[in-house]
Write a protein that holds these residues in place. Structure first.
Motif, short mmCIF file in Angstrom:
data_model
loop_
_atom_site.label_atom_id
_atom_site.label_comp_id
_atom_site.label_asym_id
_atom_site.label_seq_id
_atom_site.Cartn_x
_atom_site.Cartn_y
_atom_site.Cartn_z
N GLY A 65 0.76 -1.25 0.00
CA GLY A 65 0.00 0.00 0.00
C GLY A 65 0.79 1.29 0.00
O GLY A 65 0.21 2.37 -0.03
N THR A 66 2.11 1.21 0.02
CA THR A 66 2.93 2.42 -0.02
C THR A 66 3.00 2.92 -1.46
O THR A 66 3.25 2.12 -2.36
CB THR A 66 4.35 2.13 0.48
N PRO A 67 2.77 4.21 -1.69
CA PRO A 67 2.93 4.74 -3.05
C PRO A 67 4.36 4.46 -3.56
O PRO A 67 5.32 4.49 -2.79
CB PRO A 67 2.68 6.24 -2.90
N LYS A 68 4.47 4.20 -4.86
CA LYS A 68 5.75 3.79 -5.44
C LYS A 68 6.87 4.78 -5.15
O LYS A 68 7.96 4.38 -4.72
CB LYS A 68 5.59 3.60 -6.95
N LYS A 69 6.62 6.06 -5.35
CA LYS A 69 7.68 7.06 -5.13
C LYS A 69 8.12 7.06 -3.67
O LYS A 69 9.31 7.12 -3.37
CB LYS A 69 7.18 8.45 -5.54
N GLU A 70 7.15 6.98 -2.77
CA GLU A 70 7.47 6.95 -1.34
C GLU A 70 8.24 5.67 -0.98
O GLU A 70 9.19 5.71 -0.19
CB GLU A 70 6.18 7.04 -0.53
N ALA A 71 7.84 4.54 -1.56
CA ALA A 71 8.53 3.28 -1.30
C ALA A 71 9.99 3.35 -1.76
O ALA A 71 10.90 2.91 -1.05
CB ALA A 71 7.81 2.13 -2.00
N LEU A 72 10.21 3.92 -2.96
CA LEU A 72 11.57 4.08 -3.46
C LEU A 72 12.39 4.97 -2.54
O LEU A 72 13.53 4.66 -2.19
CB LEU A 72 11.55 4.65 -4.88
N ASN A 73 11.82 6.10 -2.13
CA ASN A 73 12.53 7.03 -1.25
C ASN A 73 12.81 6.42 0.11
O ASN A 73 13.91 6.58 0.66
CB ASN A 73 11.75 8.33 -1.11
N ASN A 74 11.83 5.71 0.66
CA ASN A 74 12.03 5.06 1.97
C ASN A 74 13.14 4.01 1.89
O ASN A 74 13.99 3.92 2.78
CB ASN A 74 10.74 4.40 2.45
N PHE A 75 13.12 3.22 0.83
CA PHE A 75 14.13 2.18 0.67
C PHE A 75 15.52 2.80 0.57
O PHE A 75 16.45 2.38 1.26
CB PHE A 75 13.83 1.31 -0.55
#
Length: 85
Positions: A65-75
């Motif tokens: 459920g994490t938006p893709k851009k946010e998931a990339l940045n978090n990772f």
């Protein structure tokens, strides 16, 4: 790890299936056992493997459920944070 590579691989997983990436990781890991490989070649294979594992992690976050851009940045934030320590 390279964010553009992870982003591209994440898109590949979305369009196809994560099984392709998992099987590629397994193939690359098997290649690391070739005794005649040079250190530079092992480094490239290792970089590819780490980017693929990163893409799988981002894909998991997106599916959770994490938006893709946010998931990339978090990772990438976690990766950079672990390097700084």
């Amino acid at each position: 790890m390279k964010l553009p590579v992870i982003k591209h691989l994440t898109s590949f997983i979305e369009e196809n299936d994560q099984d392709y990436v998992i099987e590629t990781i397994e193939t690359l890991e098997a290649l690391t056992e070739v005794p005649s490989l040079k250190d530079e070649e092992l480094d490239v294979i290792g970089e590819l493997i780490s980017n693929m594992y990163g893409a799988l992690e981002v894909d998991k976050m997106v599916k959770d459920g994490t938006p893709k851009k946010e998931a990339l940045n978090n990772f990438m934030g976690r990766v950079l944070g672990s390097i700084d320590k």
